[in-house]
Structures are given as C-alpha cells and as structure tokens.
Design a protein around this motif. Structure first.
Motif, PDB file in Angstrom:
ATOM      1  N   VAL A 149      22.244  65.446  31.071  1.00 50.29           N
ATOM      2  CA  VAL A 149      22.380  66.812  30.541  1.00 50.29           C
ATOM      3  C   VAL A 149      22.570  66.743  29.037  1.00 50.29           C
ATOM      4  CG1 VAL A 149      23.710  68.956  30.585  1.00 50.29           C
ATOM      5  CG2 VAL A 149      23.446  67.621  32.693  1.00 50.29           C
ATOM      6  N   LEU A 150      21.819  67.553  28.311  1.00 48.99           N
ATOM      7  CA  LEU A 150      22.019  67.727  26.878  1.00 48.99           C
ATOM      8  C   LEU A 150      22.986  68.891  26.727  1.00 48.99           C
ATOM      9  CD1 LEU A 150      21.235  66.688  24.116  1.00 48.99           C
ATOM     10  CD2 LEU A 150      19.229  68.174  24.161  1.00 48.99           C
ATOM     11  N   LEU A 151      24.208  68.596  26.288  1.00 49.53           N
ATOM     12  CA  LEU A 151      25.336  69.501  26.424  1.00 49.53           C
ATOM     13  C   LEU A 151      26.081  69.649  25.098  1.00 49.53           C
ATOM     14  CD1 LEU A 151      26.876  70.987  28.802  1.00 49.53           C
ATOM     15  CD2 LEU A 151      28.286  68.930  28.979  1.00 49.53           C
ATOM     16  N   ALA A 152      26.825  70.744  24.965  1.00 50.29           N
ATOM     17  CA  ALA A 152      27.711  70.948  23.823  1.00 50.29           C
ATOM     18  C   ALA A 152      29.148  70.737  24.280  1.00 50.29           C
ATOM     19  CB  ALA A 152      27.531  72.338  23.241  1.00 50.29           C
ATOM     20  N   LEU A 153      29.873  69.909  23.574  1.00 51.74           N
ATOM     21  CA  LEU A 153      31.261  69.592  23.916  1.00 51.74           C
ATOM     22  C   LEU A 153      32.198  70.238  22.890  1.00 51.74           C
ATOM     23  CD1 LEU A 153      30.823  65.784  24.722  1.00 51.74           C
ATOM     24  CD2 LEU A 153      30.733  67.715  26.306  1.00 51.74           C
ATOM     25  N   PRO A 154      33.447  70.500  23.253  1.00 47.67           N
ATOM     26  CA  PRO A 154      34.073  70.086  24.510  1.00 47.67           C
ATOM     27  C   PRO A 154      33.677  70.982  25.686  1.00 47.67           C
ATOM     28  CG  PRO A 154      35.653  71.260  23.137  1.00 47.67           C
ATOM     29  CD  PRO A 154      34.436  71.096  22.303  1.00 47.67           C
ATOM     30  N   TYR A 155      33.487  70.341  26.836  1.00 43.05           N
ATOM     31  CA  TYR A 155      33.222  71.052  28.078  1.00 43.05           C
ATOM     32  C   TYR A 155      33.603  70.129  29.226  1.00 43.05           C
ATOM     33  CZ  TYR A 155      31.168  73.997  31.615  1.00 43.05           C
ATOM     34  OH  TYR A 155      31.007  74.811  32.712  1.00 43.05           O
ATOM     35  N   ALA A 156      34.308  70.666  30.219  1.00 44.98           N
ATOM     36  CA  ALA A 156      34.749  69.864  31.360  1.00 44.98           C
ATOM     37  C   ALA A 156      33.593  69.690  32.337  1.00 44.98           C
ATOM     38  CB  ALA A 156      35.942  70.538  32.051  1.00 44.98           C
ATOM     39  N   GLY A 158      33.298  66.975  34.395  1.00 43.29           N
ATOM     40  CA  GLY A 158      33.652  66.054  35.467  1.00 43.29           C
ATOM     41  C   GLY A 158      33.573  64.604  35.041  1.00 43.29           C
ATOM     42  N   GLU A 159      33.457  63.729  36.030  1.00 36.51           N
ATOM     43  CA  GLU A 159      33.436  62.285  35.775  1.00 36.51           C
ATOM     44  C   GLU A 159      32.058  61.866  35.265  1.00 36.51           C
ATOM     45  OE1 GLU A 159      36.071  60.141  36.119  1.00 36.51           O
ATOM     46  OE2 GLU A 159      37.278  61.936  36.431  1.00 36.51           O
ATOM     47  N   VAL A 160      31.898  61.821  33.951  1.00 35.46           N
ATOM     48  CA  VAL A 160      30.608  61.487  33.354  1.00 35.46           C
ATOM     49  C   VAL A 160      30.798  60.485  32.229  1.00 35.46           C
ATOM     50  CG1 VAL A 160      29.565  63.723  33.901  1.00 35.46           C
ATOM     51  CG2 VAL A 160      30.751  63.412  31.713  1.00 35.46           C
ATOM     52  N   SER A 161      29.703  59.836  31.886  1.00 31.19           N
ATOM     53  CA  SER A 161      29.637  59.053  30.651  1.00 31.19           C
ATOM     54  C   SER A 161      28.855  59.880  29.638  1.00 31.19           C
ATOM     55  CB  SER A 161      28.938  57.716  30.890  1.00 31.19           C
ATOM     56  OG  SER A 161      29.681  56.903  31.769  1.00 31.19           O
ATOM     57  N   SER A 162      29.096  59.626  28.358  1.00 28.37           N
ATOM     58  CA  SER A 162      28.428  60.443  27.350  1.00 28.37           C
ATOM     59  C   SER A 162      28.158  59.638  26.093  1.00 28.37           C
ATOM     60  CB  SER A 162      29.283  61.670  27.008  1.00 28.37           C
ATOM     61  OG  SER A 162      30.497  61.280  26.389  1.00 28.37           O
ATOM     62  N   ALA A 275      26.029  66.306  22.742  1.00 25.95           N
ATOM     63  CA  ALA A 275      26.090  64.995  23.399  1.00 25.95           C
ATOM     64  C   ALA A 275      25.122  64.956  24.579  1.00 25.95           C
ATOM     65  CB  ALA A 275      27.510  64.704  23.885  1.00 25.95           C
ATOM     66  N   LEU A 276      24.760  63.755  24.954  1.00 22.22           N
ATOM     67  CA  LEU A 276      24.003  63.523  26.187  1.00 22.22           C
ATOM     68  C   LEU A 276      24.982  62.956  27.204  1.00 22.22           C
ATOM     69  CD1 LEU A 276      21.043  63.602  27.329  1.00 22.22           C
ATOM     70  CD2 LEU A 276      20.990  61.127  26.903  1.00 22.22           C
ATOM     71  N   VAL A 277      25.034  63.533  28.407  1.00 21.76           N
ATOM     72  CA  VAL A 277      25.959  63.067  29.441  1.00 21.76           C
ATOM     73  C   VAL A 277      25.180  62.694  30.695  1.00 21.76           C
ATOM     74  CG1 VAL A 277      27.792  64.540  28.527  1.00 21.76           C
ATOM     75  CG2 VAL A 277      26.430  65.351  30.443  1.00 21.76           C
ATOM     76  N   ASP A 287      18.855  53.401  29.493  1.00 20.31           N
ATOM     77  CA  ASP A 287      17.837  54.400  29.175  1.00 20.31           C
ATOM     78  C   ASP A 287      18.469  55.631  28.524  1.00 20.31           C
ATOM     79  OD1 ASP A 287      15.486  53.191  29.819  1.00 20.31           O
ATOM     80  OD2 ASP A 287      15.194  54.204  31.724  1.00 20.31           O
ATOM     81  N   PHE A 288      19.583  56.073  29.079  1.00 28.15           N
ATOM     82  CA  PHE A 288      20.226  57.270  28.535  1.00 28.15           C
ATOM     83  C   PHE A 288      20.743  57.030  27.121  1.00 28.15           C
ATOM     84  CE2 PHE A 288      21.186  58.089  33.224  1.00 28.15           C
ATOM     85  CZ  PHE A 288      20.035  58.840  33.382  1.00 28.15           C
ATOM     86  N   ARG A 289      21.299  55.850  26.874  1.00 28.82           N
ATOM     87  CA  ARG A 289      21.786  55.564  25.529  1.00 28.82           C
ATOM     88  C   ARG A 289      20.616  55.446  24.543  1.00 28.82           C
ATOM     89  NH1 ARG A 289      27.062  55.248  25.526  1.00 28.82           N
ATOM     90  NH2 ARG A 289      28.178  54.527  27.388  1.00 28.82           N
ATOM     91  N   LEU A 290      19.502  54.906  24.992  1.00 31.32           N
ATOM     92  CA  LEU A 290      18.314  54.844  24.138  1.00 31.32           C
ATOM     93  C   LEU A 290      17.807  56.251  23.852  1.00 31.32           C
ATOM     94  CD1 LEU A 290      16.060  53.390  22.663  1.00 31.32           C
ATOM     95  CD2 LEU A 290      14.903  53.063  24.877  1.00 31.32           C
ATOM     96  N   LEU A 291      17.773  57.096  24.897  1.00 34.41           N
ATOM     97  CA  LEU A 291      17.343  58.480  24.697  1.00 34.41           C
ATOM     98  C   LEU A 291      18.273  59.191  23.721  1.00 34.41           C
ATOM     99  CD1 LEU A 291      15.614  60.939  25.409  1.00 34.41           C
ATOM    100  CD2 LEU A 291      17.095  61.317  27.410  1.00 34.41           C
ATOM    101  N   ALA A 292      19.574  58.938  23.845  1.00 30.37           N
ATOM    102  CA  ALA A 292      20.532  59.563  22.931  1.00 30.37           C
ATOM    103  C   ALA A 292      20.271  59.139  21.493  1.00 30.37           C
ATOM    104  CB  ALA A 292      21.957  59.198  23.343  1.00 30.37           C
ATOM    105  N   ASN A 293      19.938  57.882  21.278  1.00 33.89           N
ATOM    106  CA  ASN A 293      19.628  57.406  19.930  1.00 33.89           C
ATOM    107  C   ASN A 293      18.415  58.129  19.355  1.00 33.89           C
ATOM    108  OD1 ASN A 293      21.767  55.597  19.904  1.00 33.89           O
ATOM    109  ND2 ASN A 293      20.523  53.884  20.641  1.00 33.89           N
ATOM    110  N   VAL A 294      17.401  58.335  20.214  1.00 32.26           N
ATOM    111  CA  VAL A 294      16.195  59.036  19.764  1.00 32.26           C
ATOM    112  C   VAL A 294      16.533  60.478  19.387  1.00 32.26           C
ATOM    113  CG1 VAL A 294      13.920  59.878  20.459  1.00 32.26           C
ATOM    114  CG2 VAL A 294      14.657  57.571  21.123  1.00 32.26           C
TER     115      VAL A 294
END
Length: 299
Positions: A149-156, A158-162, A275-277, A287-294
């Motif tokens: 999910v491409l998200l705006a933080l802060p937002y709850a 749940g149990e995610v990595s970001s 952030a990307l979560v 893959d997600f961390r690479l996508l976040a870098n892009v």
C-alpha cells in the motif's frame, strides 16, 4: 483412508462471496459464472458437512461457522500466494504480478510520474493498482487482496513493515484576498475554522490536517464534505472557503486554471509522511524495498 480437502478454488469462491455479499458480483470477481461459483460453494459445504451460507432470494447470510471458515480461507489463500512470491523473489527483481493499493490523496498526483519509470526500468512487472481509502487499503493488505500500500503516515495499519519515502508538506489554499499576501506561510492559529473545507470522514488527509493544526475546535467547526481534493478545490474556487492541500497536489498542478493561491502551513508538524507498507515477513520484502527506492527517486 483417503482424506478429501477443500480446493483453493472453492476457498476463493467462499471468500469472494463474503467480500461481495452477492453471488453475481462474487462470480464476476472470480471470472466464472454464477452457477459455477454457487456449485463450488455447495461442493465445499458437502465436503465438510456443514452449511456455510444461508441463501434467500434477497440476502446472502453467512452462518457463524461460515464466517470463521471464510476468515481461515483467507489465510490459506494468502499462504498459497506466498508460495509463488517465494519463487518470484528468487528470480529477477520487480517482475511478475504485484497488486498495490494507493490512497486517493496520493494516486492522481504520484502515479502519473512513477508509472512511466516502472514501465521503462522494469518491463516484466505487472502492477495492478487499486485506489481506495486508508482503512480499506490496510484491510485489503491483511486479507491478501493487495501486496503493498502506498500510504500517508501516521496511520494505524496494523502489523506491517514500511519504508519511508518522503515528507509531504501541507499548505492552506484559498483566494489571495482571504489568505493575505504579506507572508509565505499561514499559522494554524490564524485559520478561520468556519471557512475550512476538508475531506469527509475516511480520508486520512483530514486527520493529518487537523493533527498538524492541533486545534480541537477545527474538528468541530470545519465543514467535512469533499469526496476528493479536486472537488474541494472547485468549491474553494467558488468562494466557499479555504482548504488544506498536500505539496504533491500543488506540484501536480491542482490549482491550475483557478484563481487560488497557497501558503505553507506554519505548525509544529506541518507534513504527512509518505511510505510504502507491506505485510511483515513477506517473501517479497526485497522487491518492496526496491520499489520504495524507485518511488522516492521519482519524487
């Protein structure tokens, strides 16, 4: 003695029916006929020997046990999908299918910039996009409907990595006569709460804007009725008040062809964090961390 187990297809049908509450819509979501989906669920009920769904002409109602089994089915389907994710993670980076949810206050402003770059640099990536509010996006993530999910933080969520991408500054937008021309910023304390237009409930930008101002009376007095930032801009341009906009919307030209101007919000926390979560322990974390870098580079 042979053990007969539910098929993944049967579980997919059951989950789709719970999601849509209608046999026809669930069948469309699974790309099968309504009779095929109904027969698959009946076969599942026969296999396990219990009724999962009460059928009437107007209502589809899950039994309590049906709800529990559908929830379990979601986890089974998610685990099955991660088998494929393991294989993709071992292959070329950012390839194969990926499902990403993007919230409405990000999608129209970032996607036009990031999609050409992804198509150019990662042609084997099939990115399926879903625009939805933060709550639905996070629910879909945990239920396995989306991968990230491409998200705006802060937002709850749940149990995610970001992975943090960038800060997105908040601005106050309105007619120059109302905002004044003597300063490049506007203090939160100077915003007229009776003139403030914000997105309706369900959009996290509203909460970010109110939190940045740290004025409890804004929540009570501000008018919350806009369904999109573009709609709110049109109302403000029609003289109905002022609003708050993220910097990415301004850079994308949301105020073009209007008589409005924008001033940076002067507050203790004047930004939201983009952030990307994704689900914790996902085999596609690289893959997600690479996508976040892009995404961060394109910004």
């Amino acid at each position: 003695m042979a053990t007969y187990l539910p098929t993944l297809k049967q579980l997919q049908y059951l989950v789709a029916l719970q999601d849509h509450g209608h046999f026809g819509r669930a069948a469309d979501a699974c790309f099968v006929t309504q009779s095929t989906l109904s027969a698959g669920i009946r076969e599942l009920e026969t296999l396990i020997g219990v009724v999962l769904v009460e059928r009437t002409r107007r209502v589809v109602r899950f039994t309590p046990l049906g709800d529990r089994i559908a929830d379990k089915a979601r986890r089974v389907l998610r685990e099955a999908e991660e088998l494929g994710d393991l294989a993709r993670a071992a292959g070329r980076p950012l390839s194969g299918e990926m499902r990403m949810s993007v919230i409405p206050t990000i999608a129209p402003f970032m996607l036009p910039r990031i999609l050409p770059r992804l198509r150019r640099d990662y042609p084997d990536l099939k990115l399926f996009l879903r625009e939805e509010p933060s709550a639905a996006a996070c629910e879909g993530l945990h239920h396995g409907r989306t991968d990230c999910v491409l998200l705006a933080l802060p937002y709850a969520c749940g149990e995610v990595s970001s992975e943090f991408l960038f800060d997105d500054r908040l601005f106050v937008a309105g007619p120059e006569a109302e905002l004044g021309s003597s300063s490049l910023t506007i203090r939160a304390a100077d915003i007229d709460e009776t003139r403030l237009l914000l997105l309706e409930d369900g959009h996290c930008l509203k909460d970010h804007a109110l939190a940045a101002c740290n004025r409890p009376e804004l929540r009570a007095e501000a008018t919350m009725l806009g369904t999109s930032l573009h709609t709110i801009v049109q109302m403000v341009d029609n003289g109905l008040g002022v609003t708050m906009l993220p910097e990415m919307a301004l850079k994308a030209g949301i105020l073009d062809h209007t008589g409005l101007t924008a001033r940076a919000l002067d507050a203790e926390n004047p930004s939201r964090q983009i952030a990307l979560v994704w689900r914790r322990a996902s085999p596609r974390e690289k893959d997600f961390r690479l996508l976040a870098n892009v995404l961060a580079e394109v910004h």
